[in-house]
Design an enzyme around this catalytic site. Structure first.
Site, PDB file in Angstrom:
ATOM      1  N   TRP A   1      44.365  38.216  69.706  1.00  0.00           N
ATOM      2  CA  TRP A   1      43.477  37.267  70.392  1.00  0.00           C
ATOM      3  C   TRP A   1      44.247  36.497  71.446  1.00  0.00           C
ATOM      4  CZ3 TRP A   1      38.808  38.537  70.703  1.00  0.00           C
ATOM      5  CH2 TRP A   1      38.135  39.134  69.632  1.00  0.00           C
TER       6      TRP A   1
ATOM      7  N   LYS B   1      32.419  32.849  62.514  1.00  0.00           N
ATOM      8  CA  LYS B   1      33.385  32.892  61.415  1.00  0.00           C
ATOM      9  C   LYS B   1      33.115  31.745  60.441  1.00  0.00           C
ATOM     10  CE  LYS B   1      35.379  35.832  64.349  1.00  0.00           C
ATOM     11  NZ  LYS B   1      36.183  35.808  65.561  1.00  0.00           N
TER      12      LYS B   1
ATOM     13  N   ASP C   1      42.376  28.083  70.470  1.00  0.00           N
ATOM     14  CA  ASP C   1      41.277  28.964  70.076  1.00  0.00           C
ATOM     15  C   ASP C   1      41.200  28.922  68.546  1.00  0.00           C
ATOM     16  OD1 ASP C   1      39.581  30.978  69.345  1.00  0.00           O
ATOM     17  OD2 ASP C   1      40.637  32.587  70.408  1.00  0.00           O
TER      18      ASP C   1
HETATM   19  C1  LIG Z   1      36.419  36.342  66.829  1.00  0.00           C
HETATM   20  C2  LIG Z   1      37.435  35.721  67.703  1.00  0.00           C
HETATM   21  C3  LIG Z   1      37.290  35.674  69.097  1.00  0.00           C
HETATM   22  C4  LIG Z   1      36.141  36.326  69.829  1.00  0.00           C
HETATM   23  O1  LIG Z   1      34.947  35.668  69.605  1.00  0.00           O
HETATM   24  P1  LIG Z   1      33.610  36.109  70.354  1.00  0.00           P
HETATM   25  O2  LIG Z   1      32.685  35.013  69.954  1.00  0.00           O
HETATM   26  O3  LIG Z   1      33.229  37.450  69.837  1.00  0.00           O
HETATM   27  O4  LIG Z   1      33.883  36.131  71.805  1.00  0.00           O
HETATM   28  C5  LIG Z   1      38.259  35.037  69.835  1.00  0.00           C
HETATM   29  N1  LIG Z   1      39.328  34.470  69.239  1.00  0.00           N
HETATM   30  C6  LIG Z   1      39.510  34.508  67.903  1.00  0.00           C
HETATM   31  C7  LIG Z   1      40.712  33.866  67.304  1.00  0.00           C
HETATM   32  C8  LIG Z   1      38.561  35.133  67.096  1.00  0.00           C
HETATM   33  O5  LIG Z   1      38.737  35.162  65.768  1.00  0.00           O
END
Ligand SMILES: *Cc1c(COP(=O)(O)O)cnc(C)c1O
Length: 360
Positions: free
Chosen positions: A102, A195, A171
């Protein structure tokens, strides 16, 4: 009705109480004769839902007044571009920590807009640990430092918050709301909802007010935090149903769990059970440095990779779903977010032990 134990990395399990509430509300929200999906986002009912969800989130995370909370579309992935577009200001450079897949996606998107400096990387160690705080090298010309506190795919997690003078951007997609967080350490936090927050289609942004208002001139309105904040996240039609469900999740965290300190105790216990078992035998293995193991995403391998498909099939038979690792890395992964109950971990451990007895 029988519900499975769902270890999906995202969209992930939701608390049963939340789903039951949504079901009860579906045709007729609070006696008003229509569903949340059918309401005007500008009408009094949805305004109430929006306001209350933000207040509950602010209470849970103890978000100070000088931070804005945005409920946006476009997922966490849109933030990979929005962060540089909005935060570079008159600088051209931004620093990023690379701890896995990521991080790398955030970096490659940022490169469209900024000169990216890598403050530290654990790529050479195959992403089994996070860089130590003294290893971070942050250029004073960088507009901000971006990092990924929890790498969802690698199962790698920071055990510290970088202590820096430029704005810190995180993030938090796969770890937000899993434990209390000192918001004031951050300039901006973002998290895709699917999540730990609610259904897909929603992305949460928590941003310090003084960072708004210096977006690049060509930033589209839909990607401009200032525009979105001024409109109360309703510059256009927001993802109303996902927002409402996120609000129910916040209520569940407050009322049923009793807040994030309690949630953290439960999450730690769940993760400890799994890692203790993984470390105590030699059929399954987790490669991550114990100090940097994720409390949310637990990847593991089988001593005999040829048994992976059998493992997944048998697990499914036993009502344990979505244990395959990310398609890019293979192996197994149990995502054990807030809504995955401790009983799911117990069932998984029992299954894993049985599997070794039969096939190991
Ligand atoms: C799932 C995830 C993403 C991507 O999320 P989307 O909503 O599908 O764009 C980005 N960063 C992390 C750490 C993630 O777990």
């Amino acid at each position: 009705m029988s519900r499975v134990y769902n270890f999906c990395a995202g969209p992930a399990a939701l608390p049963e109480r939340v789903l039951a509430q949504a079901q009860a509300d579906l045709l007729d929200w609070q006696g008003h004769g229509l569903s949340v999906m059918e309401m005007s986002h500008r009408g009094e009912h949805f305004q109430h839902i929006a306001h209350e969800s933000e207040q509950d989130l602010r209470a849970l995370l103890n978000i100070p007044e000088h931070y804005k909370v945005l409920f946006l579309q476009g997922g966490a992935s849109s933030q990979f571009a929005m962060v540089p577009l909005n935060l570079l200001g008159n600088k051209t450079q931004a620093s990023y920590i690379n701890t896995g897949q990521w991080s790398k996606k955030a970096i490659s998107e940022a490169k469209r807009f900024a000169q990216v400096e890598i403050a530290a990387s654990s790529e050479a160690q195959d992403y089994v640990s996070v860089p130590a705080s003294h290893e971070l090298s942050i250029s004073k010309d960088s507009a901000y430092l971006h990092y990924t506190p929890n790498e969802t795919i690698g199962g790698l997690s920071f055990d510290y918050i970088p202590d820096i003078t430029i704005p810190l951007v995180a993030d938090y997609s796969s770890a937000i709301l899993s434990q209390p967080l000192d918001i004031e350490r951050f300039g901006l936090i973002y998290a895709g909802a699917q999540k730990n927050i609610g259904p897909a289609g929603l992305c949460l942004v928590i941003v310090r007010e003084d960072l708004l208002g210096s977006a690049q001139a060509q930033t589209p309105a839909m990607l401009n935090y200032q525009t979105l904040a001024d409109a109360g996240s309703m510059y256009n039609t927001p993802p109303t149903f996902s927002w409402y469900l996120a609000g129910l999740v916040f209520k569940w965290l407050k009322d049923e769990i009793g807040g994030l300190a309690n949630m953290a105790v439960i999450n730690q216990r769940k993760a400890d059970k799994l890692y203790t078992y993984l470390d105590g035998q030699d059929f399954y293995a987790n490669p991550i440095n114990p100090a940097h193991r994720s409390m949310m995403n637990v990847p593991f391998t089988l001593a005999e990779p040829a048994l992976e498909q059998t493992f997944l099939q048998d697990a499914k038979q036993a009502g344990l779903l979505n244990l395959a690792g990310h398609r890019s890395v293979g192996g197994m992964r149990a995502s054990i977010y807030n809504a995955v109950p401790e009983a799911a971990i117990d069932a998984l451990l029992e299954f894993m032990q049985d599997f070794v007895r039969q096939k190991g």
